[in-house]
Scaffold this motif. Structure first.
Motif, short mmCIF file in Angstrom:
data_model
loop_
_atom_site.label_atom_id
_atom_site.label_comp_id
_atom_site.label_asym_id
_atom_site.label_seq_id
_atom_site.Cartn_x
_atom_site.Cartn_y
_atom_site.Cartn_z
N GLN A 33 0.83 -1.19 0.00
CA GLN A 33 0.00 0.00 0.00
C GLN A 33 0.87 1.24 0.00
O GLN A 33 1.95 1.26 0.60
N SER A 53 -4.07 -6.03 -1.53
CA SER A 53 -3.88 -6.89 -0.38
C SER A 53 -4.16 -8.33 -0.78
O SER A 53 -5.11 -8.60 -1.49
N ASN A 56 -6.62 -10.27 2.24
CA ASN A 56 -8.06 -10.12 2.23
C ASN A 56 -8.73 -11.13 1.30
O ASN A 56 -9.83 -10.91 0.85
N ASP A 75 -7.65 -2.41 -1.86
CA ASP A 75 -7.90 -2.14 -0.45
C ASP A 75 -7.67 -0.66 -0.17
O ASP A 75 -6.64 -0.11 -0.57
N THR A 77 -8.01 2.22 3.10
CA THR A 77 -8.23 2.43 4.52
C THR A 77 -7.98 3.89 4.85
O THR A 77 -7.01 4.48 4.39
N ASN A 105 -12.32 0.65 6.53
CA ASN A 105 -11.59 -0.15 5.54
C ASN A 105 -12.59 -0.66 4.51
O ASN A 105 -13.60 -1.24 4.88
N ALA A 118 -12.00 -0.30 11.10
CA ALA A 118 -10.60 -0.71 11.21
C ALA A 118 -9.99 -0.07 12.44
O ALA A 118 -10.36 1.04 12.84
N THR A 139 -3.28 -3.82 11.89
CA THR A 139 -4.52 -3.17 11.52
C THR A 139 -5.62 -4.21 11.35
O THR A 139 -5.77 -4.80 10.28
N SER A 141 -9.55 -5.38 10.89
CA SER A 141 -10.76 -4.82 10.28
C SER A 141 -11.88 -5.84 10.40
O SER A 141 -11.67 -7.03 10.17
#
Length: 173
Positions: A33, A53, A56, A75, A77, A105, A118, A139, A141
């Motif tokens: 990210q 990601s 996920n 993704d 956030t 998120n 998140a 992190t 979520s």
């Protein structure tokens, strides 16, 4: 929705044009990210992340009763963070920080999407002579997810829980 998003982006740029409290960097862990941070108070900052990601990935039973998996997802956030503690363990080199925050998120791919609340906990080190911060964060979520294969009438609603660990590196302006 586009107008609302453009309004938020424009307000961030206008606010940032008069301040020198921006950081940009990257985050690598269960995905890659890019991230931006804006310090608006001595102990509070906003953080936005966008990238891909692979943590996920989401397994679900499709309409034929077989297991399917969504691979790499987009993704996004956004977090509101607080600097909880500053540790002066290495005063000649820099300052250690413990930050925590909360936010939203969202993400997905093809026929699968998720949205959730998140949290964030980060231990970071800010160098004295270099405008660089290195950190490690967690992190989590939690929230609903949906797999919409042929429209909303055949959508599968589910609950997702993501626990994302990563290392970060940001450059302060």
């Amino acid at each position: 929705m586009k107008k609302f998003f453009l309004l938020i982006v424009a307000s961030l740029f206008v606010t940032g044009a008069f301040a020198q409290d921006w950081s940009v960097g990257g985050r690598a862990g269960a995905g890659l990210q890019v991230m931006g941070q804006y310090d608006y108070a001595s102990n509070r900052y906003l953080e936005a992340r966008f990238g891909m990601s692979w943590s996920n990935t989401h397994q679900y039973v499709d309409i034929f009763g077989t297991w399917a998996e969504t691979p790499i997802t987009a993704d996004f956030t956004i977090l509101h963070n607080w600097r909880i503690f500053e540790f002066d363990w290495t005063p000649s080199a820099g300052i250690w920080n413990f930050d925590a925050g909360a936010g939203v998120n969202v993400g997905g791919r093809e026929t699968w999407a998720y949205v959730g609340v998140a949290g964030m906990a980060r231990l970071s080190f800010t160098f004295n002579n270099i405008p660089l911060t290195l950190g490690a964060d967690w992190t989590p979520s939690f929230g609903p997810s949906i797999n919409y294969t042929k429209g909303y009438r055949e959508a599968y609603y589910n609950f997702h829980a993501l626990f994302n660990f990563a290392v970060t590196c940001t450059y302060r302006f």
